[in-house]
Design an enzyme around this catalytic site. Structure first.
Site, PDB file in Angstrom:
ATOM      1  NE  ARG A  13      -3.808  -2.212   3.092  1.00  0.00           N
ATOM      2  CZ  ARG A  13      -3.415  -3.070   2.729  1.00  0.00           C
ATOM      3  NH1 ARG A  13      -2.332  -3.521   3.871  1.00  0.00           N
ATOM      4  NH2 ARG A  13      -4.140  -4.470   3.638  1.00  0.00           N
TER       5      ARG A  13
ATOM      6  NE  ARG B  64      -3.697  -0.354  -3.133  1.00  0.00           N
ATOM      7  CZ  ARG B  64      -4.244  -0.214  -1.871  1.00  0.00           C
ATOM      8  NH1 ARG B  64      -5.435  -1.239  -2.427  1.00  0.00           N
ATOM      9  NH2 ARG B  64      -3.920   0.259  -0.908  1.00  0.00           N
TER      10      ARG B  64
ATOM     11  CD  GLU C  67     -10.228  -1.354  -6.036  1.00  0.00           C
ATOM     12  OE1 GLU C  67      -9.539  -1.549  -4.599  1.00  0.00           O
ATOM     13  OE2 GLU C  67      -8.623  -0.856  -6.240  1.00  0.00           O
TER      14      GLU C  67
ATOM     15  CG  ASN D 121     -11.463  -5.228   2.021  1.00  0.00           C
ATOM     16  OD1 ASN D 121     -11.445  -6.322   2.487  1.00  0.00           O
ATOM     17  ND2 ASN D 121     -10.553  -4.264   2.928  1.00  0.00           N
TER      18      ASN D 121
ATOM     19  NE  ARG E  39     -14.146  -0.237   3.907  1.00  0.00           N
ATOM     20  CZ  ARG E  39     -12.878  -0.549   3.053  1.00  0.00           C
ATOM     21  NH1 ARG E  39     -13.008  -1.832   2.078  1.00  0.00           N
ATOM     22  NH2 ARG E  39     -12.012   0.392   2.491  1.00  0.00           N
TER      23      ARG E  39
ATOM     24  CB  CYS F 200      -5.413  -8.400  -2.472  1.00  0.00           C
ATOM     25  SG  CYS F 200      -6.325  -6.807  -3.135  1.00  0.00           S
TER      26      CYS F 200
END
Length: 827
Positions: free
Chosen positions: A558, A594, A693, A716, A727, A764
């Site tokens: 990250r 990333r 995603e 996520n 979320r 991931c």
């Protein structure tokens, strides 16, 4: 007419409340009960479907007021509202008033034809009279009193009637309700006066606050179009002694004793967010205000100006929270912030601050004193509901103090192992927790993919989230058991429960130790299929931990932490050095970096963005990088240079939705490579992949797979976008699970597209670290799993216990499931 629904864990308690309420309202109000569960051996509990049916039974367009007793009653009611749909739910108000007193007051108000808001207000004020009568209104030196000033001057245009009360017990609940019913329908202002206090004759709580006893002089006052009619109705009722016999006796009514009703076995259920069992005393975490700085007094006007500016900003922030939470469908939360705004604008609070400023006390210290004394007054109350309001006072105090001082941090320091209980935790709160001292976490808010839950899993701390009201239900220091796997919490467990929990905890520890002993070995299924088990990380410390935990590579670096930890854009050289160190730590093992994933909940001050109504659906990830090309090129240059020395380094673009976005990013990467080459700087092209995603990436997976070397599913974000459920929104947390059938089918669709194009696919997101899902993911064709380092050993062990051929059958069964419940039962 407004209807009433009573939600209780105990059928017997609810039946008694229902009977009392029916008497008070003389049968005029529709009342329904949802109490207990359909389990003869353990009937204590609540059922969302029963709550839904109760609301439907008495539903009225004028509104339904729901009164609940505790804990899971609130959770069940929230679920019931979701099941009913927004049209009906919009006319339903869930009330935090005490069950018995609140129901009595609400029914009388409803019978009098009051609106839903007025009925709810009556219920909320139900304890005020008890404070007065028991003389328990909390008072502290300098803090003022918490109550209502009822003194009022009588004007000349009012009609008045005096009556000496002969009722043996004065104006208690039944005669008071008779007065409300008799006079509320008239077009007039109606009041009662006694003992130098004056209250509305439409308010059951107001009448009770008068404390009228036998022999007292009671004045009825009316004004307006139908004042005379109202007066005549009151006189007729008074002559009947308010529908009560005056020969019942003269003994004073006994003072009520306080009883606490708890769950039969002490168990409450919410959402399991981080696996594990914890047994420890409860410790309440209430983030405290920043300390008032030591400084000179700047004069009354300057100090007050500082306070006014902070309050104005706080009110704007609260108003924004009201809109955001209401738009997100969380009506009850929006009402909390409305109440905070009202508390902050309370003139009494401001007057106390002014008095301290006149004594040359700095505004920060004045505010600190006022908030502490006000909160303590609430905490000293005999009512659990009023005690809980202390949290609101502290929250308001902290908000304003933070604006005045600019300091918001707090350290959590413990001297014994505990289960931490809080309304919520910020990521910074959670990150500082010591797993040796914080054995478990129980939160009133949050979901399984909230930042606090994710960090709890990374720390290996069991966590339960979404347990509304736990702060007020759980005495600090009381022993408790919590199971982060299924969301169960036992308060004050008995010896047998403690023994069972200790055995389960020991078994979990044994399995973890066994898995840890084999952590460095390759993850291979029973029938010889090898699976890559990688780590997610953000810095070099994470890298060292990941290697120690058995990571076979890195599935996600990250890089945004490089940017958030800096006050300006990190230089190309500093980024280059960081990427080289991470890649070098893993030798020839794959390291996927990333590119910058900023926006939404992760803004940067030096990359300004326009205010967005919904930043999670706005300019974030790759979209933002393509708008800030200069910053993006610095990162791409650093990655291209690092790739020369470290062939194991790969690059991954986040938040890709379209082929055009991917092509733009690849074009910039190629352009940076050619420029570096032209300038004589060594560079090498890495393998390029994308994060899957957003649903668009799944729909376009066939096209995107032809342009990259690998996919990595960010479960996520994919979950919240597929399920249209934020979320961080408690009211829809039940939807936010990567095991939802719709999410699993999306993953399978992406996996099929990847394999058809001959590229690999990994996961991931947090889903990758759940051993219960490992076999299913293998069966779906996932090639690589990347997770928090602490989860690696258990997932590797889950791989070793899997037969890949049978896993295909398991995956097929799971993909054919209709509901999340069916999926979880199959797992």
């Amino acid at each position: 007419m407004v209807s009433i629904v009573i939600v209780s864990h105990s059928p017997n308690l609810a039946k008694g409340v229902h009977e009392l309420a029916s008497q008070m309202s003389q049968g005029k109000v529709q009342i329904a009960v949802a109490a207990g569960v359909d389990d003869p051996e353990n009937p204590i509990g609540t059922d969302a479907v029963a709550v839904m049916m109760a609301i439907e039974e008495v539903y009225s367009p004028e509104g339904v007021l729901v009164l609940v007793d505790m804990g899971s009653a609130i959770l069940s009611t929230d679920t019931a509202l979701d099941l009913l749909g927004s049209e009906i739910a919009a006319n339903v108000h869930v009330c935090a008033a005490p069950l018995i007193e609140g129901t009595m007051s609400a029914c009388v108000a409803a019978a009098a034809g009051m609106s839903l808001i007025q009925v709810a207000d009556e219920a909320h004020n139900a304890l005020c009279a008890k404070y007065e009568l028991l003389e328990q209104a909390a008072k502290l030196p300098g803090a003022g009193s918490i109550g209502i000033d009822l003194e009022h001057e009588v004007s000349g245009d009012e009609l008045e009637f005096e009556w000496q009360v002969k009722n043996p017990h004065g104006l208690h609940a039944r005669p008071a309700s008779a007065i409300v019913a008799a006079v509320s329908s008239f077009d007039a202002e109606v009041w009662l006066s006694c003992n130098d206090k004056r209250v509305s004759a439409r308010s059951l709580n107001g009448i009770a606050l008068l404390g009228v006893r036998k022999g007292d002089k009671l004045n009825f006052i009316a004004s307006g179009n139908e004042a005379l009619s109202a007066l005549e109705a009151f006189i007729a009722l008074a002559k009947k002694h308010f529908n009560e016999s005056v020969e019942e006796g003269t003994a004073e009514p006994p003072r009520p004793t306080r009883r606490v009703t708890t769950h039969q076995d002490g168990r409450l259920s919410a959402v399991g967010a981080s696996e594990g069992i914890a047994i420890a005393p409860l410790w309440h975490y209430r983030p405290s205000m920043p300390k008032a700085p030591e400084r000179d007094f700047l004069g009354y006007e300057e100090e007050w100006s500082r306070f006014s500016r902070a309050c104005d900003t706080a009110q704007r922030d609260l108003a924004d929270l009201v809109v955001r939470t209401a738009n997100a469908g969380s009506k009850s939360e929006s009402e909390i912030f409305i109440a905070h705004g009202q508390m902050l604008s309370d003139p009494e609070l401001g007057e106390q601050v002014r008095q301290r400023l006149k004594e040359a006390v700095t505004i920060e210290k004045a505010w600190e004193q006022v908030i502490e004394q006000t909160a303590q007054a609430y905490e000293a109350s005999a009512s659990e509901y009023m005690q809980a309001r202390a949290n609101d006072v502290y929250d308001i105090g902290r908000r304003v103090m933070a604006l005045m001082t600019g300091e918001t941090g707090q350290q959590i320091v413990l001297d014994e192992p505990v289960i931490l209980v809080a309304v919520d935790l910020t990521p910074s709160d959670t990150a500082q927790l010591d797993p040796e001292m914080v054995r478990g976490i129980i939160l009133e808010h949050g979901g399984t993919t909230s930042h606090s839950a994710i960090l709890a899993r990374s720390l290996g701390i069991p966590a339960v989230v979404g347990l509304s009201g736990i702060m007020s239900q759980s005495p600090e220091g009381e022993m408790a058991i919590m199971d982060g796997s299924n969301g169960d919490v036992w308060l004050a467990p008995h010896a047998e429960q403690l023994d069972n929990a200790r055995r389960q905890a020991e078994e979990l520890t044994r399995k973890r130790e066994q898995a840890q002993a084999m952590a460095m070995e390759k993850a291979v299924t029973k029938d010889g299929l090898a699976l890559d088990v990688f780590a997610n990380l953000a810095n070099l410390e994470d890298a060292e931990k990941a290697i120690h935990c058995g990571a076979e590579g890195v599935g996600l670096v990250r890089t945004e932490f490089l940017f958030t930890d800096s006050e300006q854009v990190p230089s190309e050289q500093s980024q280059y050095e960081f990427y080289c160190k991470i890649a070098a730590a893993f030798g020839d093992k794959s390291v996927i970096i990333r590119t910058l994933d900023i926006g939404g909940d992760k803004p940067l001050a030096y990359m300004p963005q326009e205010q967005e109504e919904n930043p999670f659906l706005g300019c974030r990830g790759l979209r933002l990088c393509l708008q800030h090309v200069d910053v993006f090129k610095l990162q791409l240059n650093a990655l291209l240079r690092a790739r020369v020395e470290h062939p194991n380094l790969k690059v991954m673009f986040p938040m890709v939705a379209t082929l055009e976005e991917l092509n733009q990013a690849k074009y910039l990467l190629n352009s940076c490579y050619e420029t570096l080459q032209h300038n004589g700087i060594a560079a090498a092209m890495p393998e390029v992949g994308i994060m899957v995603e957003v649903p668009a990436a799944v729909a376009n997976a066939g096209l995107l797979a032809k342009e990259v070397s690998f996919f990595s599913v960010g479960t996520n974000d994919l979950t919240q976008y597929v399920m249209a459920a934020d979320r961080g929104n408690d009211t829809v947390s039940y939807l936010v699970s990567a095991a939802q059938p719709a999410v699993l089918r999306m993953i399978k669709q992406a996996a099929d597209a990847a394999h058809e194009a001959g590229i690999s696919i990994g996961i991931c997101g947090e889903m990758a670290g759940d051993p219960k899902l490992t076999s299913t993911l293998i069966g779906m064709g996932i090639d690589e799993l990347s997770m928090s380092p602490i989860r690696i050993a258990e997932v590797k062990q889950a791989v070793r216990e899997t037969d890949s051929i049978k896993a295909v059958d398991t995956a097929e069964a799971v993909l054919n499931a209709s509901t999340l419940k069916q999926v979880m039962s199959l797992l």
